[in-house]
Design an enzyme around this catalytic site. Sequence first.
Site, mmCIF file in Angstrom:
data_model
loop_
_atom_site.group_PDB
_atom_site.id
_atom_site.type_symbol
_atom_site.label_atom_id
_atom_site.label_comp_id
_atom_site.label_asym_id
_atom_site.label_seq_id
_atom_site.Cartn_x
_atom_site.Cartn_y
_atom_site.Cartn_z
ATOM 1 C CG LEU A 62 -2.065 1.009 1.141
ATOM 2 C CD1 LEU A 62 -3.387 0.412 1.614
ATOM 3 C CD2 LEU A 62 -1.759 2.235 1.965
ATOM 4 C CE LYS A 64 3.152 -1.729 -5.204
ATOM 5 N NZ LYS A 64 3.605 -3.123 -5.119
ATOM 6 C CG ASN A 109 -1.434 -6.038 -7.282
ATOM 7 O OD1 ASN A 109 -0.265 -5.865 -7.652
ATOM 8 N ND2 ASN A 109 -1.745 -6.843 -6.263
ATOM 9 N NE ARG A 110 -1.759 -6.168 -16.133
ATOM 10 C CZ ARG A 110 -3.036 -6.408 -16.458
ATOM 11 N NH1 ARG A 110 -3.678 -7.415 -15.925
ATOM 12 N NH2 ARG A 110 -3.648 -5.622 -17.333
ATOM 13 C CG PHE A 113 8.372 -5.977 -6.802
ATOM 14 C CD1 PHE A 113 7.265 -6.191 -6.009
ATOM 15 C CD2 PHE A 113 9.369 -6.958 -6.816
ATOM 16 C CE1 PHE A 113 7.123 -7.361 -5.247
ATOM 17 C CE2 PHE A 113 9.241 -8.126 -6.065
ATOM 18 C CZ PHE A 113 8.115 -8.328 -5.278
ATOM 19 C CB SER A 173 5.193 -10.428 -5.601
ATOM 20 O OG SER A 173 4.973 -9.690 -4.425
ATOM 21 C CG ASN A 175 1.974 -9.110 -10.247
ATOM 22 O OD1 ASN A 175 1.313 -9.805 -11.015
ATOM 23 N ND2 ASN A 175 1.467 -8.550 -9.165
ATOM 24 C CB THR A 176 8.830 -10.242 -9.813
ATOM 25 O OG1 THR A 176 8.490 -8.890 -9.465
ATOM 26 C CG2 THR A 176 10.313 -10.301 -10.184
ATOM 27 C CE LYS A 215 2.764 -10.601 1.783
ATOM 28 N NZ LYS A 215 2.433 -9.177 1.683
ATOM 29 C CB THR A 243 -0.805 -16.051 1.759
ATOM 30 O OG1 THR A 243 -2.085 -15.543 1.323
ATOM 31 C CG2 THR A 243 -0.937 -17.371 2.443
ATOM 32 C CG ASN A 244 2.302 -11.667 -1.815
ATOM 33 O OD1 ASN A 244 1.520 -10.916 -2.412
ATOM 34 N ND2 ASN A 244 3.566 -11.359 -1.633
ATOM 35 N N GLY A 266 -8.140 -10.140 -1.250
ATOM 36 C CA GLY A 266 -9.459 -9.870 -0.692
ATOM 37 C C GLY A 266 -10.228 -11.147 -0.381
ATOM 38 N N GLY A 295 -7.672 -11.554 2.809
ATOM 39 C CA GLY A 295 -9.129 -11.614 2.884
ATOM 40 C C GLY A 295 -9.733 -11.206 4.201
HETATM 41 C C1 LIG Z 1 -2.468 -3.451 -4.902
HETATM 42 C C2 LIG Z 1 -1.660 -4.403 -4.085
HETATM 43 C C3 LIG Z 1 -0.274 -4.309 -4.084
HETATM 44 C C4 LIG Z 1 0.494 -5.197 -3.311
HETATM 45 N N1 LIG Z 1 1.852 -5.073 -3.298
HETATM 46 C C5 LIG Z 1 2.591 -5.894 -2.509
HETATM 47 C C6 LIG Z 1 3.989 -5.747 -2.423
HETATM 48 O O1 LIG Z 1 4.592 -4.849 -3.018
HETATM 49 N N2 LIG Z 1 4.676 -6.628 -1.646
HETATM 50 C C7 LIG Z 1 4.056 -7.623 -0.932
HETATM 51 O O2 LIG Z 1 4.728 -8.383 -0.220
HETATM 52 N N3 LIG Z 1 2.716 -7.778 -0.985
HETATM 53 C C8 LIG Z 1 1.980 -6.939 -1.746
HETATM 54 N N4 LIG Z 1 0.620 -7.093 -1.781
HETATM 55 C C9 LIG Z 1 -0.013 -8.205 -1.032
HETATM 56 C C10 LIG Z 1 -0.596 -7.750 0.308
HETATM 57 O O3 LIG Z 1 0.427 -7.286 1.156
HETATM 58 C C11 LIG Z 1 -1.349 -8.916 1.003
HETATM 59 O O4 LIG Z 1 -0.411 -9.924 1.338
HETATM 60 C C12 LIG Z 1 -2.419 -9.541 0.117
HETATM 61 O O5 LIG Z 1 -3.088 -8.552 -0.632
HETATM 62 C C13 LIG Z 1 -3.455 -10.332 0.919
HETATM 63 O O6 LIG Z 1 -4.114 -9.517 1.853
HETATM 64 P P1 LIG Z 1 -5.545 -8.787 1.548
HETATM 65 O O7 LIG Z 1 -6.465 -9.848 1.019
HETATM 66 O O8 LIG Z 1 -5.956 -8.228 2.868
HETATM 67 O O9 LIG Z 1 -5.268 -7.730 0.546
HETATM 68 C C14 LIG Z 1 -0.153 -6.216 -2.549
HETATM 69 C C15 LIG Z 1 -1.548 -6.297 -2.559
HETATM 70 C C16 LIG Z 1 -2.306 -5.414 -3.302
HETATM 71 C C17 LIG Z 1 -3.805 -5.543 -3.293
#
Ligand SMILES: Cc1cc2nc3c(=O)[nH]c(=O)nc-3n(C[C@H](O)[C@H](O)[C@H](O)COP(=O)(O)O)c2cc1C
Length: 337
Positions: A62, A64, A109-110, A113, A173, A175-176, A215, A243-244, A266, A295
Amino acid sequence: MPAMLYSLVRPLLFSLDPETAHALTLKGADLLGGLLGSAIPPQPVRVMGLEFPNPVGLAAGLDKNAEHIDALAAQGFGFIEVGTVTPRPQPGNPKPRIFRLPRANALINRFGFNNVGVEAFLANVARARWRGILGINIGKNFDTPLERAADDYVHCLERVYAAAGYVTINISSPNTKGLRGLQEKSELDALLGRIAASREGLADRHGKRVPLVLKVAPDLEGPQIADIAGAVRTHRIDAVIATNTSLSRVGVESLPHGAEQGGLSGAPIKARATAVLAALARELAGEVPLIGAGGILHGADAVEKVAAGASLVQLYTGLVYRGPDLIAECAAALARR
Ligand SMILES: Cc1cc2nc3c(=O)[nH]c(=O)nc-3n(C[C@H](O)[C@H](O)[C@H](O)COP(=O)(O)O)c2cc1C
């Protein structure tokens, strides 16, 4: 924030594209954060040798670039994780790269980083006045070859060590390209070996042992989870975040944007994320603390994470749909537990 306010602001924000709304919200919070902030009754928890004022944290991604620490801290979080940061600045993927799925309380999201690089990031951290527990989440640049990934993590660890309450190693993540492959047994063992050795040297040099947190993804099977738990023990990692975001599209396939590439977050990932958390809790048998994310949209979801073995929880997508009141709601639900 007063409970009503976010429900008034949300339709306006949701009328904008999500990345613009995100930037606007954080700018608004920087300007008004102190005024609209919330105090959460203290409910201290000791985890990884650190005293957390309450167990509800902000998940990575959120903020970064660590540009909004004070405004976010004013919302009442017990800890804040910033990043993912990489050694060199990089732009991330082309826009659009974040999508709302409101009917599912989800995002895809994609971003990839996008960040200002570790040096500018540290200058931002240095400007923050807040003195709470700051997690710094580190990753690799997209163009660093996978066989040199450890160099990126070690470089970031060395640079952020003095400023961090804890450091999160993000290998999950989606997306890398290839990043999640670092969760495989031999890759993980080599990576954590390098990082743990670097931490020992840093601990001596700085006279403090900064906790290391791993993570992981929700898209893991039992044997992989067992391997990860083994590596966490071997290399004395201090906690695991489960988790991520997820590559799964179960539950969102038919929704608008449901087929976009990237990581799903979510409500639809909650069950899977909690299952991975619970499996880690079984493997690690209370020896290594766990942080539950994925979530959490209501206080009851935070309670579920703790019931599954988490000592702390983190929020991201829930904040988009419920606003910052979710923090107090989760803290209160956990206090009642
Ligand atoms: C828009 C967005 C960007 C994210 N960027 C990162 C990131 O840079 N590094 C990371 O470890 N997780 C990232 N996450 C993952 C969140 O930290 C979290 O682990 C994941 O969204 C699950 O939690 P939530 O369902 O409450 O969103 C990102 C999530 C979202 C939605």
